[in-house]
Design a protein around this motif. Structure first.
Motif, short mmCIF file in Angstrom:
data_model
loop_
_atom_site.label_atom_id
_atom_site.label_comp_id
_atom_site.label_asym_id
_atom_site.label_seq_id
_atom_site.Cartn_x
_atom_site.Cartn_y
_atom_site.Cartn_z
N ARG A 12 0.84 -1.19 0.00
CA ARG A 12 0.00 0.00 0.00
C ARG A 12 0.88 1.25 0.00
O ARG A 12 1.70 1.44 0.90
CB ARG A 12 -0.94 0.00 1.20
CG ARG A 12 -1.98 -1.12 1.15
CD ARG A 12 -2.73 -1.25 2.46
NE ARG A 12 -3.31 0.03 2.87
CZ ARG A 12 -3.83 0.26 4.06
NH1 ARG A 12 -3.85 -0.71 4.97
NH2 ARG A 12 -4.33 1.44 4.36
N THR A 13 0.72 2.07 -1.03
CA THR A 13 1.50 3.30 -1.12
C THR A 13 0.81 4.41 -0.32
O THR A 13 -0.33 4.28 0.11
CB THR A 13 1.68 3.72 -2.58
OG1 THR A 13 0.39 3.99 -3.16
CG2 THR A 13 2.37 2.63 -3.37
N SER A 14 1.52 5.52 -0.15
CA SER A 14 1.03 6.59 0.73
C SER A 14 0.47 7.75 -0.09
O SER A 14 0.80 7.93 -1.26
CB SER A 14 2.16 7.10 1.62
OG SER A 14 3.21 7.63 0.83
N TYR A 15 -0.39 8.52 0.58
CA TYR A 15 -0.89 9.78 0.04
C TYR A 15 -0.38 10.91 0.92
O TYR A 15 -0.04 10.72 2.08
CB TYR A 15 -2.43 9.79 -0.02
CG TYR A 15 -2.97 9.16 -1.27
CD1 TYR A 15 -2.95 9.86 -2.48
CD2 TYR A 15 -3.51 7.88 -1.26
CE1 TYR A 15 -3.44 9.29 -3.65
CE2 TYR A 15 -4.01 7.30 -2.42
CZ TYR A 15 -3.98 8.02 -3.61
OH TYR A 15 -4.45 7.46 -4.76
N PRO A 16 -0.33 12.12 0.37
CA PRO A 16 0.25 13.23 1.15
C PRO A 16 -0.60 13.65 2.33
O PRO A 16 -1.82 13.51 2.32
CB PRO A 16 0.35 14.36 0.10
CG PRO A 16 -0.67 14.02 -0.92
CD PRO A 16 -0.72 12.53 -0.99
#
Length: 781
Positions: free
Chosen positions: A228-232
């Motif tokens: 799972r990648t991140s959001y700002p």
């Protein structure tokens, strides 16, 4: 073209950003008991990450006018939710006191049921790996960090959970690999390219253990790994990491092929994220150059990835975005060593030089209704171009789409249903031929929460077609048999809270896997070893069952859990590459034995039934002891992998018994990190017992079985038998790391991998790297 589309997309989004005056939400987060400020608390607005508190516990975030739901989440503390109504230009102060959680680590996961759950409440075994571990270990490729996960082994790039997979020569996988809930398996070999996963932008890795085909389809019969990648968050973040390393001399001089200058590697990566009003933007990149510890096996790549999300103001709850990942790789690779004393040298003195280009583009739409129900449409285009100097080129393309509707009903009932569709093309004149496949699946799962009990039931039906071959499923009703073009699978699970910190669980899940294009159609020759196609190979099926318990604990300042599990997996029509003499169908066996030799090689076939039983214990903990923060993750796994159709005359293995090939009966993993003021120290351990059973053809004299009086003095891997006899006690790898914060934003780290400089082997002929030293400089701007 892809870059132009991305720039156009960004321009349109910026042009559409609302000019409405935003409000401001700010405050301070503290421990409810000690009143100490809490840094690192995650602030969510309408279930989307918005900000993180600073070291003094404060946060400040811009927010669009209207009604919102605000959540505060922090490891070891109970989550708090607050409704908020804010007007244009208004500043709202919301101070919050978080109470220590009664349960272990308050880890939230999505992969178990496709919706957010507490880790202790899921009905299956799961492991969670955080981004800090990935960064602290100076991870260059995702397979390196996954090999640190309890119960997981990566054997020459192929994932194996609790012994559910062995080694299948780079074709097919029984573990579904996802990035942001979307499959990242290639259309040709059906495998994952680990260096394509953007480790510079991973928020969390979730590992589901056991058959998961009901939710995730084919290839998930042994489990799921979801990156799972991140959001700002609210504040702009820019991270830059630069590292350089060198391989030490191996203990045995015979392995050393270099002179006075040792081979080195270096990596540079960056991550930038920011919110521009209601537009989220993430940009990341990675450049890696490795001179290689194996002769001529150099590698270098450049990777760029981006993430965007636009949250519409007038259509509250609606968001859309486009994510992407682009990568170019070139290098050299060999499978067969020169001999056991020259394991770092390629057989024949040459390697396969390759050049690959990969791209994924992921448009998506997401809508939350006023009642919290969710509609999502996620799509992915994945193209892989493989070029090399050994006439094994291929181009593969995948178009994937998934629509999902999640309904939250009263009395804690969640129903998740969806439809998936995949279309794939593979073009390869010399390796696979030209093939087209399509896949359609429908799934639904219900999760019901009572006072202490959670029940989960799921079902899926899937249609699959490669060229003219289609799914077939036999339904027997009395004396009649009907053939359906859809393969159904089911799963069920329960979780019972026995006491405040004790959860019991049980689960059962069915799985299936359609053969990959490589397993059906590959025809190639590597170092004189031929691999044959098998267009008639059948799908494999199976199931897994588990009983488990998760016990939360608090010792001194540590909060964590111990997890115990007993499991059983069974497979039918198991697909494995097998060595033999593969005379083409319709061709009579040649009378001349020497002519028969020309048909020797490997082919993927259905080998029969298998059963794997075992037990596992894992631990995860985090907390402060005497002003030092400790983080612990580890586990031990025991398996008993049995070939239920074992025949000593045809098994082709090195072990005289019914143990499956390419399995470790005992594995243990442990990682411990201690942080105190500006210093951090960490240590990682991995243990694999001796791999008892492999293909005997790898180490025996070729053709001696066909012509007992004839000695060819030819071996696929010369010296492998003697090597395994000498290295027969299992393998231990120990890594060490230390870092120091030069400033609040800049950190210097040193990492030593394989600190004891032990010599150990993965798949046959693949001796692992010697000790290496790396230095890393990390900066947050």
């Amino acid at each position: 073209m892809s870059l132009r589309i991305f720039i156009l997309f960004i321009t349109i989004i910026h042009a559409g950003v609302s000019s409405a005056q935003e409000g401001i939400l700010q405050g301070k987060i503290a421990d409810a008991g000690s009143k100490e400020a809490l840094g690192g608390v995650s602030v969510y607005i309408d279930k989307m990450g918005a900000a993180t508190t600073t070291a003094d516990g404060t946060y400040k975030v811009k927010i669009l006018p209207g009604s919102h739901s605000i959540e505060f989440k922090f490891v070891g503390y109970a989550t708090q939710s607050h409704p908020l109504l804010i007007r244009e230009g208004e500043t709202v102060v919301l101070d919050v006191s978080l109470k220590a959680a009664a349960t272990e680590l308050s880890v939230m996961v999505i992969s178990a049921g496709k919706f957010e759950q507490k880790l202790e409440e899921v009905t299956v075994s799961m492991e969670v790996m955080k981004s800090a571990l990935i960064q602290n270990k100076n991870t260059t490729s995702a397979d390196n960090i996954m090999d640190q996960c309890p119960g997981v082994n990566i054997l020459d790039g192929q994932a194996n959970i609790r012994g559910g997979s062995g080694f299948s020569y780079g074709a097919g996988t029984r573990v579904m690999i996802l990035v942001d809930d979307l499959p990242v398996l290639t259309a040709d070999a059906g495998d994952v390219k680990w260096n394509f996963i953007p480790v510079e932008n991973i928020e969390q890795v979730e590992v589901v253990k056991g058959a998961s085909s009901a939710l995730f389809g084919s290839s998930a019969m042994n489990g799921v790994i979801n990156f799972r990648t991140s959001y700002p968050k609210d504040s702009v973040q820019t991270d830059v990491n630069v590292s350089t390393g060198v391989y030490d001399n191996p203990k045995r001089d015979e392995l050393k092929w270099w002179g006075t200058v040792n081979p080195a590697y270096r990596m540079t990566s960056f991550l930038h994220s920011e919110q521009i009003k209601n537009f989220d933007l993430v940009l990341a990149g990675n450049n890696f150059i490795d001179e290689g510890y194996r002769q001529l096996e150099k590698e270098q790549w450049s990777r760029f990835n981006f993430g965007t999300r636009y949250r519409f103001q007038k259509a509250k709850g609606f968001s859309a975005g486009l994510n992407g990942n682009l990568m170019n790789t070139r290098g050299g690779y060999f499978i067969l060593w020169q001999n056991g004393d020259s394991a770092y040298y390629p057989q024949g003195g040459s390697v396969s030089d390759y050049y690959t280009k990969r791209i994924t583009l992921d448009p998506f739409l997401l809508y939350y209704t006023p009642r919290g129900n969710r509609h999502s449409l996620r799509t992915r285009f994945y193209q892989a171009v493989n070029l090399n100097n050994t006439n094994q080129e291929s181009i593969s393309k995948v178009w994937y789409g998934e629509y999902q509707y999640q309904l939250h009903l009263k009395k804690d009932l969640t129903i998740t249903s969806g439809l998936t569709s995949t279309y794939s093309e593979v073009h390869s004149d010399s390796l696979y031929g030209h093939h087209y496949s399509s896949n359609v699946g429908m799934f639904s799962q219900a999760d019901k929460k009572f006072k202490r009990l959670i029940l989960s039931l799921g079902v899926r039906g899937e249609y699959f077609k490669v060229d003219t071959a289609e799914t077939t499923y036999n339904v027997i009703l009395g004396k009649d048999t009907s053939i359906l073009p859809i393969h159904p699978v089911f799963r069920a699970g329960m979780n019972y809270r026995l006491q405040e910190r004790t959860h019991l669980r049980a689960s059962f899940g069915q799985g299936y896997r359609f053969p990959s294009v490589a397993e059906k159609f590959i025809k190639t020759k590597v170092s004189g070893l031929t691999t044959y196609p098998n267009p008639g190979i059948q799908s494999e099926t199976g199931w897994s069952a588990e009983l488990g318990a998760k016990q939360a604990f608090q010792i001194l300042g540590l909060r964590g859990y111990l997890d115990f599990a007993g499991f059983r997996q069974e497979y039918r029509n198991m697909m494995e590459f097998t060595f033999g003499y593969w005379v083409p169908p319709g061709t009579a066996n040649p009378a001349n034995p020497f002519t028969m030799l020309s048909y020797f090689g490997a082919k993927s076939i259905n080998v029969g039934r298998a059963r794997i039983t075992g037990a596992e214990i894992t631990v995860a903990a985090e907390g402060d002891i005497h002003k030092t923060t400790f983080t612990v993750m580890g586990g031990y796994t025991y398996i008993k992998p049995v070939d239920l159709d074992y025949d000593s005359a045809t098994s082709g293995g090195t072990y005289q018994g019914n143990i499956l090939k390419y399995r470790y009966e005992h594995t243990a993993k442990m990682d411990i990190q201690a942080d105190r003021k500006k210093w951090s120290i960490g240590i990682s351990l991995r243990y694999n017992s001796f791999m008892k059973n492999i293909d005997a053809s790898f180490q025996k004299e070729l053709f001696n079985d066909l012509l007992p009086a004839y000695h060819s003095n030819l071996y696929i891997l010369p010296g492998l038998k003697e090597y395994r006899e000498e290295h027969n006690t299992g393998d231990i790898a120990l890594d060490f790391r230390v870092s120091y914060k030069l400033t609040q934003e800049v950190k210097l780290s040193a990492v030593i991998n394989n600190m004891l400089n032990r010599e150990y082997m993965g798949r046959p002929g693949d001796v692992q790297p010697p000790r290496s030293f790396a230095f890393m400089l990390s900066a947050k701007i």
